[in-house]
Motif scaffolding. Structure first.
Motif, PDB file in Angstrom:
ATOM      1  N   THR A 132       0.830  -1.199   0.000  1.00  9.14           N
ATOM      2  CA  THR A 132       0.000   0.000   0.000  1.00  9.14           C
ATOM      3  C   THR A 132       0.865   1.250   0.000  1.00  9.14           C
ATOM      4  O   THR A 132       2.089   1.189   0.170  1.00  9.14           O
ATOM      5  CB  THR A 132      -0.912   0.027   1.240  1.00  9.14           C
ATOM      6  N   ASP A 133       0.201   2.385  -0.180  1.00 11.74           N
ATOM      7  CA  ASP A 133       0.878   3.656   0.003  1.00 11.74           C
ATOM      8  C   ASP A 133       1.192   3.846   1.486  1.00 11.74           C
ATOM      9  O   ASP A 133       0.613   3.187   2.363  1.00 11.74           O
ATOM     10  CB  ASP A 133      -0.006   4.805  -0.493  1.00 11.74           C
ATOM     11  N   LEU A 134       2.109   4.756   1.759  1.00 11.28           N
ATOM     12  CA  LEU A 134       2.522   5.001   3.130  1.00 11.28           C
ATOM     13  C   LEU A 134       1.335   5.476   3.965  1.00 11.28           C
ATOM     14  O   LEU A 134       0.653   6.439   3.619  1.00 11.28           O
ATOM     15  CB  LEU A 134       3.631   6.053   3.158  1.00 11.28           C
ATOM     16  N   GLY A 135       1.054   4.740   5.057  1.00 16.82           N
ATOM     17  CA  GLY A 135      -0.016   5.111   5.965  1.00 16.82           C
ATOM     18  C   GLY A 135      -1.371   4.525   5.640  1.00 16.82           C
ATOM     19  O   GLY A 135      -2.324   4.719   6.403  1.00 16.82           O
ATOM     20  N   ALA A 136      -1.493   3.783   4.523  1.00 16.13           N
ATOM     21  CA  ALA A 136      -2.801   3.260   4.118  1.00 16.13           C
ATOM     22  C   ALA A 136      -3.035   1.823   4.566  1.00 16.13           C
ATOM     23  O   ALA A 136      -4.105   1.268   4.302  1.00 16.13           O
ATOM     24  CB  ALA A 136      -2.949   3.348   2.601  1.00 16.13           C
ATOM     25  N   ALA A 137      -2.067   1.205   5.240  1.00 14.91           N
ATOM     26  CA  ALA A 137      -2.180  -0.218   5.556  1.00 14.91           C
ATOM     27  C   ALA A 137      -3.373  -0.514   6.456  1.00 14.91           C
ATOM     28  O   ALA A 137      -4.116  -1.480   6.218  1.00 14.91           O
ATOM     29  CB  ALA A 137      -0.887  -0.702   6.213  1.00 14.91           C
ATOM     30  N   GLN A 138      -3.590   0.286   7.491  1.00 12.73           N
ATOM     31  CA  GLN A 138      -4.684   0.007   8.415  1.00 12.73           C
ATOM     32  C   GLN A 138      -6.036   0.131   7.724  1.00 12.73           C
ATOM     33  O   GLN A 138      -6.935  -0.682   7.931  1.00 12.73           O
ATOM     34  CB  GLN A 138      -4.597   0.974   9.605  1.00 12.73           C
ATOM     35  N   GLN A 139      -6.189   1.137   6.893  1.00 18.59           N
ATOM     36  CA  GLN A 139      -7.457   1.324   6.181  1.00 18.59           C
ATOM     37  C   GLN A 139      -7.704   0.176   5.201  1.00 18.59           C
ATOM     38  O   GLN A 139      -8.824  -0.357   5.111  1.00 18.59           O
ATOM     39  CB  GLN A 139      -7.448   2.650   5.440  1.00 18.59           C
ATOM     40  N   VAL A 140      -6.683  -0.235   4.466  1.00 17.36           N
ATOM     41  CA  VAL A 140      -6.834  -1.333   3.520  1.00 17.36           C
ATOM     42  C   VAL A 140      -7.165  -2.625   4.266  1.00 17.36           C
ATOM     43  O   VAL A 140      -7.987  -3.429   3.800  1.00 17.36           O
ATOM     44  CB  VAL A 140      -5.553  -1.485   2.681  1.00 17.36           C
ATOM     45  N   ALA A 141      -6.557  -2.831   5.415  1.00 16.87           N
ATOM     46  CA  ALA A 141      -6.837  -4.040   6.193  1.00 16.87           C
ATOM     47  C   ALA A 141      -8.301  -4.101   6.625  1.00 16.87           C
ATOM     48  O   ALA A 141      -8.881  -5.192   6.706  1.00 16.87           O
ATOM     49  CB  ALA A 141      -5.923  -4.099   7.406  1.00 16.87           C
ATOM     50  N   ARG A 142      -8.909  -2.957   6.898  1.00 13.64           N
ATOM     51  CA  ARG A 142     -10.323  -2.940   7.291  1.00 13.64           C
ATOM     52  C   ARG A 142     -11.251  -3.190   6.098  1.00 13.64           C
ATOM     53  O   ARG A 142     -12.292  -3.840   6.232  1.00 13.64           O
ATOM     54  CB  ARG A 142     -10.667  -1.597   7.940  1.00 13.64           C
ATOM     55  N   LEU A 143     -10.881  -2.688   4.912  1.00 10.14           N
ATOM     56  CA  LEU A 143     -11.781  -2.740   3.766  1.00 10.14           C
ATOM     57  C   LEU A 143     -11.601  -3.984   2.904  1.00 10.14           C
ATOM     58  O   LEU A 143     -12.541  -4.397   2.199  1.00 10.14           O
ATOM     59  CB  LEU A 143     -11.580  -1.500   2.889  1.00 10.14           C
ATOM     60  N   ALA A 144     -10.423  -4.590   2.914  1.00  8.54           N
ATOM     61  CA  ALA A 144     -10.130  -5.671   1.983  1.00  8.54           C
ATOM     62  C   ALA A 144     -11.058  -6.877   2.120  1.00  8.54           C
ATOM     63  O   ALA A 144     -11.537  -7.401   1.097  1.00  8.54           O
ATOM     64  CB  ALA A 144      -8.669  -6.095   2.126  1.00  8.54           C
ATOM     65  N   PRO A 145     -11.361  -7.391   3.317  1.00  5.44           N
ATOM     66  CA  PRO A 145     -12.256  -8.560   3.389  1.00  5.44           C
ATOM     67  C   PRO A 145     -13.618  -8.312   2.752  1.00  5.44           C
ATOM     68  O   PRO A 145     -14.158  -9.187   2.055  1.00  5.44           O
ATOM     69  CB  PRO A 145     -12.361  -8.818   4.896  1.00  5.44           C
ATOM     70  N   THR A 146     -14.179  -7.128   2.967  1.00  4.58           N
ATOM     71  CA  THR A 146     -15.478  -6.814   2.366  1.00  4.58           C
ATOM     72  C   THR A 146     -15.364  -6.670   0.861  1.00  4.58           C
ATOM     73  O   THR A 146     -16.265  -7.097   0.106  1.00  4.58           O
ATOM     74  CB  THR A 146     -16.037  -5.525   2.980  1.00  4.58           C
ATOM     75  N   ALA A 147     -14.263  -6.077   0.373  1.00  2.00           N
ATOM     76  CA  ALA A 147     -14.077  -5.928  -1.067  1.00  2.00           C
ATOM     77  C   ALA A 147     -13.907  -7.290  -1.743  1.00  2.00           C
ATOM     78  O   ALA A 147     -14.376  -7.502  -2.869  1.00  2.00           O
ATOM     79  CB  ALA A 147     -12.867  -5.045  -1.349  1.00  2.00           C
ATOM     80  N   LEU A 148     -13.261  -8.229  -1.071  1.00  2.00           N
ATOM     81  CA  LEU A 148     -13.041  -9.539  -1.661  1.00  2.00           C
ATOM     82  C   LEU A 148     -14.291 -10.421  -1.592  1.00  2.00           C
ATOM     83  O   LEU A 148     -14.669 -11.061  -2.576  1.00  2.00           O
ATOM     84  CB  LEU A 148     -11.876 -10.238  -0.938  1.00  2.00           C
ATOM     85  N   ARG A 149     -14.895 -10.458  -0.430  1.00  2.00           N
ATOM     86  CA  ARG A 149     -16.071 -11.301  -0.249  1.00  2.00           C
ATOM     87  C   ARG A 149     -17.173 -10.504   0.445  1.00  2.00           C
ATOM     88  O   ARG A 149     -17.351 -10.600   1.659  1.00  2.00           O
ATOM     89  CB  ARG A 149     -15.713 -12.538   0.583  1.00  2.00           C
ATOM     90  N   PRO A 150     -17.907  -9.692  -0.298  1.00  2.00           N
ATOM     91  CA  PRO A 150     -18.979  -8.932   0.339  1.00  2.00           C
ATOM     92  C   PRO A 150     -20.053  -9.828   0.941  1.00  2.00           C
ATOM     93  O   PRO A 150     -20.767  -9.420   1.866  1.00  2.00           O
ATOM     94  CB  PRO A 150     -19.532  -8.076  -0.799  1.00  2.00           C
ATOM     95  N   ASP A 151     -20.187 -11.079   0.437  1.00  2.00           N
ATOM     96  CA  ASP A 151     -21.170 -11.993   0.995  1.00  2.00           C
ATOM     97  C   ASP A 151     -20.706 -12.627   2.301  1.00  2.00           C
ATOM     98  O   ASP A 151     -21.488 -12.853   3.216  1.00  2.00           O
ATOM     99  CB  ASP A 151     -21.499 -13.092  -0.024  1.00  2.00           C
TER     100      ASP A 151
END
Length: 424
Positions: free
Chosen positions: A256-275
């Motif tokens: 990720t870009d610098l400082g974006a790791a925590q935000q990506v960690a929160r959003l990635a599971p929903t982006a991959l498997r919204p169900d």
């Protein structure tokens, strides 16, 4: 005649006061002047004596400065790594044994669409049978095989690892989409297999399956185990070995870009498997402060011990040279004692000489040590870090080292008896 007139010599004697001997004095200014004269009388020997302190204090400043500079670089690298990397685990089997793989087919594209993501890719370790060793040739000298890890990875994994190629290239989306049988080797693995060049289009055999080697990786910024592995496209591995796209033990590496790791960690599971976002577990790197503190603390202690050893060597040099000076100047010391100098005056003189040499060596050593830190930092393209307390304390350390080194020689000089000294 006056009867009261006394005869000469018969009158009362005058009482005379006993004469008092003026005690000898040795002012600090006199001690400084004598020590300076002693140093300048033998400039070559004084320079060699101060050289020990120069080396000791210079090493002291250089070591502490380089330690602080290196620690600063370690801090920066820990911070960058901790703020730009996310790992996502497939935990679908833990949630539901019939759930199947947690990562969808287009997992890489889904995560890369998130704001702040640079590269992302799914990977897993290919579980081979014992007979399926990695070989450089089907027959001949390279057919014995090596126990090498085989990693099936999307192209995004290689990009997220930020590799440094020594030869060739990385495989890309085309190789992955068309399931090409290509491989990228770590430099250590290539050396074990005897592959030194790609000009001959070498291949490796994983079991009985040939893979053309298209690149050799010399270094990576993330996922260092790639350097000891054979990396093949994930889609190719799914086709050749498992036949099931997406393995239940698969993981995803996200840069990720610098400082974006925590935000990506929160959003990635929903982006991959919204169900079923619970099928995936995003793990941001732990806070590296404790590990960083341990590393820098170990460096500080190690280099401080080395600096202390250098100071001890410098002190031994000053003590040895000062003791030789005492033996050479025995006659001078005896004459000074005969003229009224006391033992403490002689002690003060020699301590002042050794202290002056130590302070001079400390000043020169501080300058040389600071210059060394700045030079190394410029060559390595680092930011030099030298604490002001180190620069301020270094000359004092040289002074104290000189005084401590001169204690025994000064004590020996003070015990010299004037008569004995003059007879020599």
């Amino acid at each position: 005649m006056n009867p009261r007139r006394l005869l000469p010599g018969t009158g009362p004697r005058r009482r005379t006061r006993p004469r008092t001997v003026e005690p000898s004095r040795f002012a600090p200014r006199d001690a400084l002047a004598e020590s300076l004269a002693g140093v300048l009388q033998r400039p070559a020997r004084s320079a060699l004596t101060a050289l020990g302190t120069v080396l000791g204090v210079g090493t002291f400043v250089a070591v502490l400065g380089l330690t602080a500079t290196t620690s600063s670089q370690i801090d920066a690298r820990f911070n960058v790594l901790g703020a730009t990397q996310v790992e996502i685990e497939d935990v679908a089997a833990e949630q539901d044994e019939f759930a199947g793989p947690g990562f969808p087919e287009d997992a890489d594209a889904r995560v890369e669409r998130l704001n702040g993501v640079r590269h992302a890719g799914v990977y897993y370790e290919v579980r081979l049978d014992a007979a399926d060793a990695v070989r450089a040739a089907p027959v001949g000298p390279g057919a014995e095989g090596e126990a090498v890890d085989v990693v099936a990875a999307s192209p995004g994994v290689l990009n997220a690892a930020v590799p440094t190629l020594t030869q060739g290239r990385l495989y890309d989306a085309y190789h992955s989409r068309t399931r090409q049988r290509v491989a990228v080797l770590g430099a250590a693995t290539a050396a074990r297999l005897g592959i030194t060049t790609l000009e001959t289009r070498p291949a490796v055999f994983i079991g009985d399956e040939p893979f053309t080697v298209i690149g050799i990786i010399g270094d990576v910024e993330r996922k260092a185990d790639l350097l000891l592995s054979v990396v093949v496209p994930r889609t190719t591995a799914d086709e050749v070995w498992s036949g099931t796209p997406g393995r239940p033990d698969a993981r995803m590496l996200v840069a990720t870009d610098l400082g974006a790791a925590q935000q990506v960690a929160r959003l990635a599971p929903t982006a991959l498997r919204p169900d079923h976002p619970e099928y995936l577990k995003a793990v941001a790197p732990p806070d590296p402060r404790s590990l960083r503190t341990n590393v820098t603390s170990d460096l500080d202690q190690l280099f401080l011990v080395l600096a202390g050893i250098c100071l001890v060597i410098g002190a031994v040099g000053i003590a040895n040279t000062t003791l030789v000076a005492v033996l050479e100047r025995t006659g001078e010391i005896g004459l000074r004692r005969a003229l009224g100098a006391r033992g403490r005056h002689v002690t003060a003189q020699f301590l002042a000489e050794s202290g002056a040499l130590g302070a001079l060596g400390g000043l020169i050593g501080t300058s040389l040590g600071t210059l060394t830190v700045v030079t190394v930092a410029l060559v390595r393209d680092w930011t030099p870090v030298v604490h002001p307390a180190t620069v301020a304390a270094a000359p004092v350390v040289g002074l104290v080292t000189g005084v401590l080194a001169g204690l025994y020689p000064a004590w020996r000089a003070a015990r010299i008896e004037p008569a004995e000294a003059l007879r020599r």
